[in-house]
Design a protein around this motif. Sequence first.
Motif, PDB file in Angstrom:
ATOM      1  N   THR A 176       7.835  17.814  -0.175  1.00  0.00           N
ATOM      2  CA  THR A 176       8.521  18.228   1.046  1.00  0.00           C
ATOM      3  C   THR A 176       9.617  19.209   0.652  1.00  0.00           C
ATOM      4  N   GLN A 177       9.664  20.320   1.340  1.00  0.00           N
ATOM      5  CA  GLN A 177      10.658  21.352   1.037  1.00  0.00           C
ATOM      6  C   GLN A 177      11.972  21.056   1.754  1.00  0.00           C
ATOM      7  N   LEU A 178      13.080  21.412   1.124  1.00  0.00           N
ATOM      8  CA  LEU A 178      14.390  21.245   1.738  1.00  0.00           C
ATOM      9  C   LEU A 178      14.434  21.993   3.064  1.00  0.00           C
ATOM     10  N   GLY A 179      14.865  21.321   4.106  1.00  0.00           N
ATOM     11  CA  GLY A 179      14.994  21.947   5.414  1.00  0.00           C
ATOM     12  C   GLY A 179      13.733  21.974   6.236  1.00  0.00           C
ATOM     13  N   GLU A 180      12.641  21.410   5.707  1.00  0.00           N
ATOM     14  CA  GLU A 180      11.365  21.434   6.440  1.00  0.00           C
ATOM     15  C   GLU A 180      10.649  20.101   6.241  1.00  0.00           C
ATOM     16  N   PRO A 181      10.820  19.154   7.189  1.00  0.00           N
ATOM     17  CA  PRO A 181      10.280  17.806   7.003  1.00  0.00           C
ATOM     18  C   PRO A 181       8.771  17.722   7.216  1.00  0.00           C
ATOM     19  N   LYS A 182       8.047  18.447   6.400  1.00  0.00           N
ATOM     20  CA  LYS A 182       6.584  18.395   6.410  1.00  0.00           C
ATOM     21  C   LYS A 182       6.103  17.972   5.032  1.00  0.00           C
ATOM     22  N   ILE A 183       4.959  17.325   4.986  1.00  0.00           N
ATOM     23  CA  ILE A 183       4.401  16.836   3.731  1.00  0.00           C
ATOM     24  C   ILE A 183       3.145  17.625   3.408  1.00  0.00           C
ATOM     25  N   THR A 184       3.092  18.141   2.190  1.00  0.00           N
ATOM     26  CA  THR A 184       1.888  18.834   1.730  1.00  0.00           C
ATOM     27  C   THR A 184       1.483  18.261   0.383  1.00  0.00           C
ATOM     28  N   ALA A 185       0.185  18.284   0.107  1.00  0.00           N
ATOM     29  CA  ALA A 185      -0.304  17.811  -1.183  1.00  0.00           C
ATOM     30  C   ALA A 185       0.175  18.748  -2.281  1.00  0.00           C
ATOM     31  N   ALA A 186       0.576  18.160  -3.397  1.00  0.00           N
ATOM     32  CA  ALA A 186       1.081  18.978  -4.500  1.00  0.00           C
ATOM     33  C   ALA A 186      -0.067  19.502  -5.345  1.00  0.00           C
ATOM     34  N   ASN A 200       0.832  -1.197   0.000  1.00  0.00           N
ATOM     35  CA  ASN A 200       0.000   0.000   0.000  1.00  0.00           C
ATOM     36  C   ASN A 200       0.866   1.246   0.000  1.00  0.00           C
ATOM     37  N   ALA A 201       0.299   2.357  -0.424  1.00  0.00           N
ATOM     38  CA  ALA A 201       1.023   3.622  -0.494  1.00  0.00           C
ATOM     39  C   ALA A 201       0.830   4.414   0.796  1.00  0.00           C
ATOM     40  N   TRP A 202       1.892   5.092   1.224  1.00  0.00           N
ATOM     41  CA  TRP A 202       1.844   5.884   2.463  1.00  0.00           C
ATOM     42  C   TRP A 202       2.711   7.129   2.306  1.00  0.00           C
ATOM     43  N   ALA A 203       2.344   8.182   3.015  1.00  0.00           N
ATOM     44  CA  ALA A 203       3.199   9.357   3.186  1.00  0.00           C
ATOM     45  C   ALA A 203       3.170   9.730   4.658  1.00  0.00           C
ATOM     46  N   ASN A 204       4.316   9.613   5.310  1.00  0.00           N
ATOM     47  CA  ASN A 204       4.432   9.847   6.751  1.00  0.00           C
ATOM     48  C   ASN A 204       5.393  10.988   7.051  1.00  0.00           C
ATOM     49  N   GLU A 205       5.061  11.766   8.055  1.00  0.00           N
ATOM     50  CA  GLU A 205       6.042  12.633   8.696  1.00  0.00           C
ATOM     51  C   GLU A 205       6.617  11.854   9.868  1.00  0.00           C
ATOM     52  N   ILE A 206       7.943  11.703   9.884  1.00  0.00           N
ATOM     53  CA  ILE A 206       8.584  10.848  10.883  1.00  0.00           C
ATOM     54  C   ILE A 206       8.978  11.678  12.098  1.00  0.00           C
ATOM     55  N   LEU A 207       8.420  11.302  13.231  1.00  0.00           N
ATOM     56  CA  LEU A 207       8.724  11.958  14.498  1.00  0.00           C
ATOM     57  C   LEU A 207       9.553  11.012  15.357  1.00  0.00           C
ATOM     58  N   ASP A 208      10.505  11.578  16.103  1.00  0.00           N
ATOM     59  CA  ASP A 208      11.250  10.755  17.045  1.00  0.00           C
ATOM     60  C   ASP A 208      10.492  10.670  18.363  1.00  0.00           C
ATOM     61  N   SER A 209      11.080  10.010  19.343  1.00  0.00           N
ATOM     62  CA  SER A 209      10.389   9.789  20.621  1.00  0.00           C
ATOM     63  C   SER A 209      10.177  11.081  21.398  1.00  0.00           C
ATOM     64  N   HIS A 210      10.883  12.162  21.006  1.00  0.00           N
ATOM     65  CA  HIS A 210      10.690  13.459  21.649  1.00  0.00           C
ATOM     66  C   HIS A 210       9.599  14.280  20.966  1.00  0.00           C
ATOM     67  N   GLY A 211       9.041  13.744  19.905  1.00  0.00           N
ATOM     68  CA  GLY A 211       8.011  14.468  19.168  1.00  0.00           C
ATOM     69  C   GLY A 211       8.558  15.420  18.130  1.00  0.00           C
ATOM     70  N   ASP A 212       9.868  15.351  17.851  1.00  0.00           N
ATOM     71  CA  ASP A 212      10.476  16.236  16.858  1.00  0.00           C
ATOM     72  C   ASP A 212      10.356  15.634  15.459  1.00  0.00           C
ATOM     73  N   LEU A 213      10.034  16.479  14.480  1.00  0.00           N
ATOM     74  CA  LEU A 213      10.007  16.041  13.092  1.00  0.00           C
ATOM     75  C   LEU A 213      11.443  15.871  12.603  1.00  0.00           C
ATOM     76  N   VAL A 214      11.772  14.671  12.143  1.00  0.00           N
ATOM     77  CA  VAL A 214      13.143  14.378  11.733  1.00  0.00           C
ATOM     78  C   VAL A 214      13.240  14.145  10.228  1.00  0.00           C
ATOM     79  N   GLY A 215      12.198  13.642   9.624  1.00  0.00           N
ATOM     80  CA  GLY A 215      12.237  13.353   8.193  1.00  0.00           C
ATOM     81  C   GLY A 215      10.868  12.981   7.685  1.00  0.00           C
ATOM     82  N   VAL A 216      10.821  12.554   6.433  1.00  0.00           N
ATOM     83  CA  VAL A 216       9.569  12.126   5.819  1.00  0.00           C
ATOM     84  C   VAL A 216       9.765  10.736   5.231  1.00  0.00           C
ATOM     85  N   GLU A 217       8.655  10.058   5.075  1.00  0.00           N
ATOM     86  CA  GLU A 217       8.682   8.721   4.498  1.00  0.00           C
ATOM     87  C   GLU A 217       7.646   8.631   3.386  1.00  0.00           C
TER      88      GLU A 217
END
Length: 590
Positions: A580-590, A480-497
């Motif tokens: 996802t923009q460089l330097g900002e690990p958030k996902i937005t619909a194109a 299946n297809a997925w788009a995730n914002e990856i958070l660490d255990s501290h709740g910080d956004l670290v990357g996208v999947e």
Amino acid sequence: MKTNYSRRDFLAMSAKGVGAAVVSYGLMGCSSSDKDDDTSSTEVQFYHGVASGDPTHSAIILWTRVTPAVDADISVSWEIATDAEFTDLVGNGETVTSRDRDYTVKVDAIGLDSGTHYYYRFKAADKTSDVGLTKTLPEGVVDSVKLAVMSCANFPAGHFNVYQLASQIDSLDAVVHLGDYIYEYGRGGYASENAATLGREVLPAGELLTLEDYRTRYGQYRSDTSLSGLHSKVPFITVWDDHEVANDSWADGAENHNEGEGDFQARKEAALQAYFEWLPIRPWAEGNHEEIYRSFSFGDLVDLHMLDTRLLARDKQLDYADYIDDATNSMDSARFMADVTSSDRTMLGADQLQWLQANLLTSTAKWQVLGQQVLMGTMMLPAAIATQKLSVYQYAELGALAQLAGRAAANDPTLTAQEYSYLIGNQHKLTPEVMGLLQLPSIPYNLDAWDGYAYEREVILATAKSAGANLVVIAGDTHNAWANEILDSHGDLVGVEFATSSVSSPGLEYYLGIEADQQTVTEAGIVDLVDGLKYTNLRDRGFMLLTFDKTQVRSDWHYVDTLMSVEFNEATDKHFAAVTQLGEPKITAA
């Protein structure tokens, strides 16, 4: 202090992308001097096409297979040129193949220019193979990189239309295949309901256990014109997942390796030998079929780190059955959390993890991409859904009903007559068993994914965060297809999947019984339930196109409308894109 490296160390580092030099690994002979004077000139055919893979800045693996009329050593020549007419040859040679390597031919063509397209072909006896097109990796300043990402191709489940659709994409730099290139099941096994009708019953008929079994299955897959056609047009970068050996494999076993099927390690060694024979992948050293983690550098733009999360070092998966009391539906949450977060559990192993950390900390590319098999983003679902006791639709319906019952019990003055009437008519559904299921905690839905190996995931995320990496994780496995914002255990956004759907293997619609008319509401329900999840497609087969530039990465999910016929169309109504923009690990619909 000067460090002394053995030849094996140098070869291994080069294969993993550490060194600038690339050498031939003794894969096959690369010059006429390697020709055996006793080789046969027996009649041959090139039934399995051509392929290329593991591109570097100056080299690439070229592959084919010959099928001889009789069992004999076969002399095969190869050529690589800058033009389709082969008037500008940049390399050629001759080698010998035999039954010992299943008549496959794999050549490391070296001394090439970076970022350049090349044509290649093979000749044996009086036959010439199809012409293949390939491309080396770019160096220096790179404006864009385009990768087609795919996984999970089950031959009896339907036609490989997804490969055909991907072959229509222009300007691909590479295809990244994240595993389950083949499946090991016998006839009548997984997703085979339409196999006989489609003429896609597997060979051999039984489950794959021996070297000859795996070789035969690869031969059947590579006879598929959609797959061979894609191979001939673009280089592949591959890793295996579990079905290249057996379902839900780990380092020392598999869910689908059962009593009476022999020694698992012998089965695994046979499977991986066949993989290296049939895939255009460069080994660390000749005969090393165990270690495949390696990096690919697309100039200053993308570093792609391909990981083995499956067979090299993975510990056995945890099982919810060991933590849930069937009689009461209660779960030993404390023991489960202690086990799932244990620092003793590994997916990569110490050597591979240290290698990945070093790459993340020292890379200067704008994007750091982890090419690997299973979902890294946290996917917490109510335990009733994760353990398939209730569907998403049932959970939503019964959960809403339970909320009405709670409001009624509390004499909530805002409870409307219509709500009260609905409660009275449906309250019988709130059995003690159902109430117990609704009260279970949220848990990881897939313990075969990174959620089952939480400590090591945190180590990787902490490393990426420390390095200030623009982290993009790509995954397959789930169908299946997925788009995730990856958070660490501290709740910080670290990357996208970004995760791809499958080529043909059925997904959650198959396992959870999601009907077509429930697809949209079920997908919306899953996105609503899972923190960080921005998109999913739970029903359609397809691939993912990633386009990187200096400011963003864009993921386009492409789907086909059918697998039941070779006549198909792209399901354009299902297409979805996210950025996802460089330097900002958030996902937005194109």
